[in-house]
Design an enzyme around this catalytic site. Structure first.
Site, short mmCIF file in Angstrom:
data_model
loop_
_atom_site.label_atom_id
_atom_site.label_comp_id
_atom_site.label_asym_id
_atom_site.label_seq_id
_atom_site.Cartn_x
_atom_site.Cartn_y
_atom_site.Cartn_z
N GLN A 174 24.84 -21.23 13.74
CA GLN A 174 23.84 -20.90 14.77
C GLN A 174 23.28 -22.18 15.42
OE1 GLN A 174 21.17 -17.41 14.07
NE2 GLN A 174 21.29 -18.11 11.96
N TYR A 203 19.34 -21.10 -3.55
CA TYR A 203 19.38 -21.69 -2.20
C TYR A 203 18.25 -22.73 -2.03
CZ TYR A 203 18.84 -21.86 2.92
OH TYR A 203 18.70 -22.27 4.22
N1 LIG Z 1 19.62 -19.23 9.03
C1 LIG Z 1 18.33 -19.33 8.69
O1 LIG Z 1 17.55 -18.37 8.79
C2 LIG Z 1 17.79 -20.65 8.20
C3 LIG Z 1 16.47 -20.71 7.77
C4 LIG Z 1 15.97 -21.93 7.31
C5 LIG Z 1 16.77 -23.05 7.31
N2 LIG Z 1 18.06 -22.97 7.72
C6 LIG Z 1 18.88 -24.17 7.67
O2 LIG Z 1 19.26 -24.49 9.01
C7 LIG Z 1 20.55 -25.09 9.01
C8 LIG Z 1 21.43 -24.38 10.01
O3 LIG Z 1 21.51 -23.01 9.64
P1 LIG Z 1 22.45 -21.99 10.43
O4 LIG Z 1 21.78 -20.65 10.37
O5 LIG Z 1 22.86 -22.57 11.74
O6 LIG Z 1 23.70 -21.96 9.43
P2 LIG Z 1 25.07 -21.19 9.60
O7 LIG Z 1 25.05 -20.36 10.85
O8 LIG Z 1 25.36 -20.52 8.29
O9 LIG Z 1 26.11 -22.39 9.84
C9 LIG Z 1 26.55 -23.23 8.83
C10 LIG Z 1 27.89 -23.77 9.26
O10 LIG Z 1 28.36 -24.67 8.26
C11 LIG Z 1 29.75 -24.42 8.10
N3 LIG Z 1 30.28 -24.92 6.84
C12 LIG Z 1 30.39 -24.25 5.66
N4 LIG Z 1 31.01 -25.03 4.74
C13 LIG Z 1 31.29 -26.20 5.35
C14 LIG Z 1 31.95 -27.40 4.92
N5 LIG Z 1 32.42 -27.52 3.68
N6 LIG Z 1 32.06 -28.42 5.80
C15 LIG Z 1 31.59 -28.30 7.07
N7 LIG Z 1 30.97 -27.19 7.53
C16 LIG Z 1 30.83 -26.15 6.68
C17 LIG Z 1 29.84 -22.91 8.19
O11 LIG Z 1 31.16 -22.46 8.35
P3 LIG Z 1 31.54 -20.99 7.77
O12 LIG Z 1 30.61 -20.03 8.40
O13 LIG Z 1 32.97 -20.84 8.19
O14 LIG Z 1 31.36 -21.07 6.28
C18 LIG Z 1 28.96 -22.68 9.42
O15 LIG Z 1 29.68 -22.84 10.62
C19 LIG Z 1 21.04 -25.06 7.56
O16 LIG Z 1 20.75 -26.29 6.96
C20 LIG Z 1 20.18 -23.99 6.91
O17 LIG Z 1 20.01 -24.22 5.52
C21 LIG Z 1 18.60 -21.79 8.16
#
Ligand SMILES: NC(=O)c1ccc[n+]([C@@H]2O[C@H](COP(=O)([O-])OP(=O)(O)OC[C@H]3O[C@@H](n4cnc5c(N)ncnc54)[C@H](OP(=O)(O)O)[C@@H]3O)[C@@H](O)[C@H]2O)c1
Length: 282
Positions: free
Chosen positions: A12, A128
């Site tokens: 995202q 997590y």
């Molecule tokens: N989503 C939330 O509500 C939320 C809330 C608080 C904080 N955050 C933090 O915000 C950040 C961004 O979140 P997001 O929602 O954008 O996350 P996301 O949509 O889950 O995206 C994470 C990306 O990392 C990729 N990935 C997984 N394994 C990997 C690897 N070994 N090497 C390189 N890339 C890899 C995933 O690919 P695949 O999908 O193919 O595995 C996905 O494209 C993260 O640090 C998360 O912890 C998120």
């Protein structure tokens, strides 16, 4: 010229950064990678990538974000959220680069009733949350000059998220139960991406920061707002308590983050969560 490496660019936040990042010019060049281009759990590949591309800033958007699944998949969650950021931080430090590590409200236990400040005691209650906190600490320890940005309740037009689920279920069902006793702040990933790009432009002031949209609501309020803005009237949203809806990972009851530090350091105005949602749904 500054070279900015974005990891996890198909997620995202990474996708929003890709849409908003400036075109390559004489001052800056962005390299967007997801696990096919750079698997951040592969230490050798990370070291090599950083050297070959003379990276100056790493924006780590890659993470294990399946909060419930993490409870039974601890090893992989630890690898992605703790060990891999450590590899990135060590490799960044070795080439004189800095990092922006994105983290989460889950580092707190959610028992507060006023917004969490960056220096409030952490006490993660989930796999997590524990692994993300360990990732924060690793980055700060191994790559001085880096920044951690904690965010929460992310949604975007990219990927799967609560907003899309509420739209889908709202169209499929005539009633829907949503948790009403967990309070936080929905955050449009595009607003966070804009702030990260501004930070890269102005320069990283090291430390831990909080960024979400402004305001606070429950998941129930959030779902109601999504349905209202989408004109979904055929589905009645009913409030549930946390006890009504058990999940493998314990959710914080209250996880509103205090954003004074980032507002003051970078002189930014943060959009209200409802306005940001309206903007996203447009
Ligand atoms: N989503 C939330 O509500 C939320 C809330 C608080 C904080 N955050 C933090 O915000 C950040 C961004 O979140 P997001 O929602 O954008 O996350 P996301 O949509 O889950 O995206 C994470 C990306 O990392 C990729 N990935 C997984 N394994 C990997 C690897 N070994 N090497 C390189 N890339 C890899 C995933 O690919 P695949 O999908 O193919 O595995 C996905 O494209 C993260 O640090 C998360 O912890 C998120």
């Amino acid at each position: 010229m500054k070279t900015i490496l974005v990891t996890g660019c198909n997620g995202q936040l990474g996708s929003e950064l890709r849409e908003l990042a400036p075109q390559e010019n004489e001052d800056v060049r962005f390299i967007f990678t997801d696990k096919d281009e750079l698997d951040i759990t592969d230490r050798k590949a990370v070291n090599l990538f950083m050297e070959q591309h003379a990276v100056s800033v790493v924006i780590n958007c890659a993470a294990y974000t399946a909060v419930d699944k993490a409870e039974s998949d601890e090893a992989l969650c630890e690898l992605l959220n703790h060990t891999a950021p450590e590899y990135l931080a060590e490799a960044a430090a070795a080439v004189g680069a800095t990092m922006i590590q994105v983290s989460t409200d889950y580092v707190f236990d959610g028992t507060a009733c006023t917004p969490y400040r960056e220096d409030d005691p952490t006490n993660p209650q989930t796999v997590y949350g524990r692994t993300k906190l360990a990732g924060e600490e690793s980055v700060i320890r191994n790559c001085p000059g880096s920044m951690v940005i904690r965010t929460a309740w992310l949604y975007s037009t990219f990927g799967n998220n609560f907003v899309k689920t509420m739209i889908r279920l709202g169209k499929e069902r005539d009633t829907l139960g949503v948790i009403a006793d967990q309070i936080g702040t929905p955050t449009y990933a595009r607003d966070l991406a804009k702030t990260i790009l501004l930070i890269v432009e102005k320069g990283i002031v090291p430390g831990v920061y909080h960024y979400t949209n402004e305001g606070a609501c429950s998941w129930y309020d959030f779902a109601q707002a999504v349905h209202r803005l989408e004109g979904i009237r055929s589905c009645r949203v009913k409030p549930l308590t946390t006890a009504d809806y058990p999940t493998p990972a314990q959710r914080p009851h209250y996880s509103v983050l205090d954003k004074s530090k980032i507002r003051q350091t970078y002189d930014i105005t943060i959009p209200w969560w409802f306005d940001a949602l309206k903007e996203c749904l447009k």
